[in-house]
Enzyme design. Sequence first.
Site, PDB file in Angstrom:
ATOM      1  N   LYS A 120      -5.342  -9.787  -6.878  1.00  0.00           N
ATOM      2  CA  LYS A 120      -6.391 -10.057  -5.905  1.00  0.00           C
ATOM      3  C   LYS A 120      -7.591  -9.149  -6.145  1.00  0.00           C
ATOM      4  CE  LYS A 120      -6.050  -8.224  -1.789  1.00  0.00           C
ATOM      5  NZ  LYS A 120      -5.682  -7.831  -0.411  1.00  0.00           N
TER       6      LYS A 120
ATOM      7  N   LYS B 157       0.826  -1.213   0.000  1.00  0.00           N
ATOM      8  CA  LYS B 157       0.000   0.000   0.000  1.00  0.00           C
ATOM      9  C   LYS B 157       0.854   1.255   0.000  1.00  0.00           C
ATOM     10  CE  LYS B 157      -4.319  -1.534   2.184  1.00  0.00           C
ATOM     11  NZ  LYS B 157      -5.249  -1.308   3.305  1.00  0.00           N
TER      12      LYS B 157
ATOM     13  N   LYS C  81     -11.159  -3.730  -3.309  1.00  0.00           N
ATOM     14  CA  LYS C  81     -11.981  -2.528  -3.382  1.00  0.00           C
ATOM     15  C   LYS C  81     -11.270  -1.427  -4.155  1.00  0.00           C
ATOM     16  CE  LYS C  81     -13.011  -3.642   1.018  1.00  0.00           C
ATOM     17  NZ  LYS C  81     -13.357  -3.587   2.442  1.00  0.00           N
TER      18      LYS C  81
END
Length: 332
Positions: A195, A112, A198
Amino acid sequence: RPVVFSGMQPSSDSLHLGNYLGALVNWVALQDTYDPIYCVVDLHAITVQQDPAALHANVRRTAAQYLASGVDLERSTLFVQSHVPAHAELAWVLSTITGFGEASRMTQFKDKSAKQGADATTVGLFTYPVLMAADILLYGTELVPVGDDQRQHLELTRDLAGRFNSRFGDTFVVPEALIPTESARIYDLQEPTAKMSKSANSEAGLVKLMDEPAVTAKKFRSAVTDTGREVRYDPAGKPGISNLLDILAATTGRSIVELEIEYEGRGYGDFKKDVAEAVVERLTPIRARTLELLEDPAELDRLLAIGAEKASERAERMLRTAYDRVGFIRRG
Ligand code: TYM
């Protein structure tokens, strides 16, 4: 009954098929034999840039999707993380026994923060896994149903529990992760090596619980496959088809081998249509029930308040013990 704890971030207007098959299905199944506590982890959701108005709406939406998927308040406790201050308080204590290097090795943080750049990456994102450990350890949790991407965070939680116990005396239960076999990692339908998430680049590969049935069906019909013609399970060579097989197996309860035999000699078109149908059949009532629950926000708030009350009582007790163990004096 042994305690189960798990949570999801209210960081979108809808949960996705990965959340559902990777975790939520197990949450529901565990209710018969465990004492489950399910949480909407809003404190975690603010570790990346967020829109307050959206977060405000998504907390109730997330809770409603848990209920619509089968979380049953007769058997489970459901609450919002920020309603129970003990989570943030225990996280602070645990942060003082977490190594800087240890936290730096968390792959989710590395991914991230690499995506966001150093300036946008916050200390809150860095300590995210410590807060997650606090969530779990506050309740004497034995089992944590999550998808495969949470494996490393669960390892950290176990390490922190063990470290605290050996330094300050037996306090926390060392929890186990419960990760499904076939649906632990659901991939993006457009990019079947990434993956499902969202924060996907495009919505086309992201199957949302709150999508209209026609939209879901279309996403499956346009799922990326390969130039072959065999419906065969081979995650490295045929990631798109393998992902669809995992999804069909998880939604129908049938085995991959059984499905391979059924689709032998048939085209991808047929197969994709069947996967779409199975998923739509499964998600349609969940979507309808969620919308129904959202029509009465006051009732949802009432249910969440009852959950927060129950959770607080248990969490406070554990926090007090942890505070005693590290040497704090009690407020007189
Ligand atoms: P979140 O909201 O990112 O994910 C919620 C759950 O969905 C699973 N999941 C997936 N499973 C299979 N395939 C996918 N593509 C996929 N994407 C997500 C996740 O593994 C997770 O189980 N850090 C947690 C939230 C959390 C938590 C906790 C969980 C906070 N505190 C305490 C358990 C216990 C998370 O990833 O949320």
